[in-house]
Motif scaffolding. Structure first.
Motif, short mmCIF file in Angstrom:
data_model
loop_
_atom_site.label_atom_id
_atom_site.label_comp_id
_atom_site.label_asym_id
_atom_site.label_seq_id
_atom_site.Cartn_x
_atom_site.Cartn_y
_atom_site.Cartn_z
N ALA A 72 0.82 -1.21 0.00
CA ALA A 72 0.00 0.00 0.00
C ALA A 72 0.85 1.26 0.00
CB ALA A 72 -0.93 0.00 1.21
N ARG A 73 2.16 1.10 0.14
CA ARG A 73 3.05 2.27 0.20
C ARG A 73 4.16 2.15 -0.85
NH1 ARG A 73 1.08 1.31 5.18
NH2 ARG A 73 0.37 3.08 6.43
N LEU A 74 3.76 2.06 -2.08
CA LEU A 74 4.73 1.94 -3.16
C LEU A 74 5.44 3.26 -3.38
CD1 LEU A 74 2.64 -0.08 -5.79
CD2 LEU A 74 4.36 -0.96 -4.20
N GLY A 75 6.74 3.16 -3.66
CA GLY A 75 7.51 4.36 -3.93
C GLY A 75 7.43 4.78 -5.39
N THR A 76 7.08 3.88 -6.28
CA THR A 76 6.94 4.20 -7.69
C THR A 76 5.71 5.08 -7.89
OG1 THR A 76 7.99 2.13 -8.34
CG2 THR A 76 6.68 3.25 -10.01
N LYS A 77 5.89 6.20 -8.57
CA LYS A 77 4.82 7.17 -8.75
C LYS A 77 4.35 7.18 -10.20
CE LYS A 77 5.56 8.53 -4.50
NZ LYS A 77 4.65 8.07 -3.42
N ALA A 78 3.07 7.43 -10.38
CA ALA A 78 2.48 7.60 -11.70
C ALA A 78 1.78 8.96 -11.72
CB ALA A 78 1.50 6.49 -12.01
N VAL A 79 2.22 9.83 -12.59
CA VAL A 79 1.68 11.18 -12.69
C VAL A 79 0.90 11.30 -13.99
CG1 VAL A 79 2.24 13.64 -12.79
CG2 VAL A 79 3.61 12.09 -11.36
N THR A 131 -0.86 6.48 -7.69
CA THR A 131 -1.46 7.61 -8.39
C THR A 131 -2.09 8.61 -7.42
OG1 THR A 131 -3.39 6.17 -8.72
CG2 THR A 131 -1.88 6.43 -10.58
N ASP A 132 -2.35 8.17 -6.18
CA ASP A 132 -2.91 9.06 -5.16
C ASP A 132 -2.22 8.73 -3.83
OD1 ASP A 132 -4.33 10.56 -3.35
OD2 ASP A 132 -6.31 9.86 -3.99
N PRO A 133 -1.13 9.43 -3.51
CA PRO A 133 -0.33 9.09 -2.32
C PRO A 133 -1.11 9.10 -1.01
CG PRO A 133 0.84 10.63 -3.72
CD PRO A 133 -0.55 10.56 -4.26
N GLY A 134 -2.20 9.83 -0.93
CA GLY A 134 -2.93 9.91 0.33
C GLY A 134 -4.00 8.87 0.50
N GLU A 194 -9.47 0.59 -13.52
CA GLU A 194 -9.63 2.03 -13.31
C GLU A 194 -8.53 2.54 -12.38
OE1 GLU A 194 -11.81 3.89 -14.83
OE2 GLU A 194 -12.76 2.18 -15.86
N PRO A 195 -8.20 3.83 -12.44
CA PRO A 195 -7.24 4.38 -11.48
C PRO A 195 -7.70 4.12 -10.05
CG PRO A 195 -7.65 5.95 -13.26
CD PRO A 195 -8.64 4.82 -13.44
N GLY A 196 -6.78 3.67 -9.22
CA GLY A 196 -7.09 3.34 -7.84
C GLY A 196 -7.45 1.89 -7.60
#
Length: 380
Positions: free
Chosen positions: A136-143, A173-176, A228-230
């Motif tokens: 749940a805390r992946l460091g790879t980011k998707a913008v 895709t949504d860090p929070g 879908e995203p998320g």
């Protein structure tokens, strides 16, 4: 309850066993550099193993979870290269299943035929140095970028990565949003910013190369988003359900072969004027090997059967994963004792079976995590 296999299941297993022994029954790799080649991969693919549970219309076998597991059990028993068997199962269950069930129609139509016939090799890329069990805390980011995304991050322990053509990967895709903030993607190897590291030097499963995947502002079009995203967390858990239930059947096959070899050895080897199988110190541990194998097999078959009934149960899948992986390690240690000094020699393959079994307690979620899932399933 009916514990017997159908005539079709028995025939499929017998035919596959004979074909695997004929075409892939040579020696297992003895060094980390001896991983499978594309030629060897395509031999397994030619036997239908890379597409067992993929749709028939895309060249797959159309099998359910139990029949997929039965086939992988045969593969694990008949092929001495457990690394190759593991690589094929990971390609199919952790990657192709996600594409089958969540890819856009265009991406599914493009990739599934190649995934089924083995011309496309897939790798699952979720684990990171700081995100193993805690996905749940992946460091790879998707913008977000136009109608797609740009991914940046580093994945580790990606099985098949050094030879893979596509990567089923997950990024935040949504860090929070925690578990609901991850999204799944199909990343092509030839995409800009993709760098694949060399094969890692591992203790076992030498036949399956694993490596790091580095993504540096890598563009991924919207058509290659999974679901879908998320939904990445849910998609990953779905594919892991298939992997945890079906992939571990390869260890049932390994243990079956191991048990048969121990019985033959105990009947032939003589010490102190007797066959060593006449000594309880040898016979009883072999009986325990049979007990662990049969118990684990029943749990795995039940988990797969429930999946086919549309009644998948994460607790039962976790029970099966724990039982199979613990039995594989325990039986590997016992087999070493039964074979004595010869079991320590690479030529017998006994020491390799033990090394290949050890990571089963760690991958697809550590057994400690799975015991937590079982406990939560009981309301604890």
């Amino acid at each position: 309850m009916d514990f017997d296999l159908t005539r079709e299941q028995r025939r499929r297993g017998e035919d596959l066993d004979a074909a695997v022994r004929e075409r892939l029954g040579d020696d297992r790799p003895s060094t980390p550099e001896g991983h499978f080649t594309r030629d060897r991969w395509l031999v397994a693919a030619g036997l239908g193993l890379t597409g067992l549970c993929l749709p028939v219309e895309h060249g797959g076998g159309g099998l359910g979870a139990l029949d997929t597991a039965l086939s992988l059990e045969v593969f694990g028993r008949a092929c001495p290269d457990t690394g190759l068997v593991f690589g094929v199962a990971a390609h199919l269950l952790a990657c192709a299943v996600a594409v089958r069930d969540f890819a856009t129609p265009g991406t599914a139509a493009e990739l599934l035929p190649g995934l089924a016939d083995g011309s496309v090799i897939a790798a699952n890329a979720i684990t990171e140095d700081e995100a193993g069990s805690d996905v749940a805390r992946l460091g790879t980011k998707a913008v977000a970028d136009g109608d797609g995304y740009r991914l940046t991050g580093v994945k580790s322990f990606s099985s098949n990565a050094p030879l893979a053509d596509v990567f089923v990967t997950y990024a935040t895709t949504d860090p929070g949003a925690g578990f609901l903030g991850n999204t799944g993607f199909v990343v092509r190897r030839d995409s800009p910013g993709v760098e694949v590291g060399p094969p890692m030097v591992k203790m076992g499963l030498h036949g399956c190369p694993a490596g790091r995947l580095t993504l540096a502002d890598t563009p991924v079009p919207a058509r290659d988003v999974l679901g879908e995203p998320g939904q990445g967390g849910a998609i990953f858990q779905h594919s892991m359900g298939w992997e945890r239930a079906c992939l571990f059947a390869i260890y049932l096959g390994l243990m079956d072969d191991q048990l048969r070899r121990c019985v033959r050895h105990a009947r032939r080897r003589r010490q102190f004027g007797k066959r060593i199988g006449e000594f309880q110190a040898v016979a009883h541990p072999i009986a325990e090997m049979r007990h662990r194998l049969d118990s684990a097999r029943l749990l795995l078959y039940r988990a797969c059967w429930r999946m086919d009934q549309g009644r998948a149960d994460t607790t039962e899948v976790s029970l099966a994963k724990i039982a199979v992986s613990e039995a594989a390690v325990a039986n590997g240690i016992t087999a070493m004792q039964v074979f004595g000094g010869s079991g320590y020699l690479a030529e017998t393959g006994i020491e390799a079976q033990l090394r290949d079994s050890l990571p089963a307690r760690v991958f697809s979620g550590t057994n400690e995590v799975h015991r937590t899932i079982v406990a939560r399933g009981m309301g604890l």
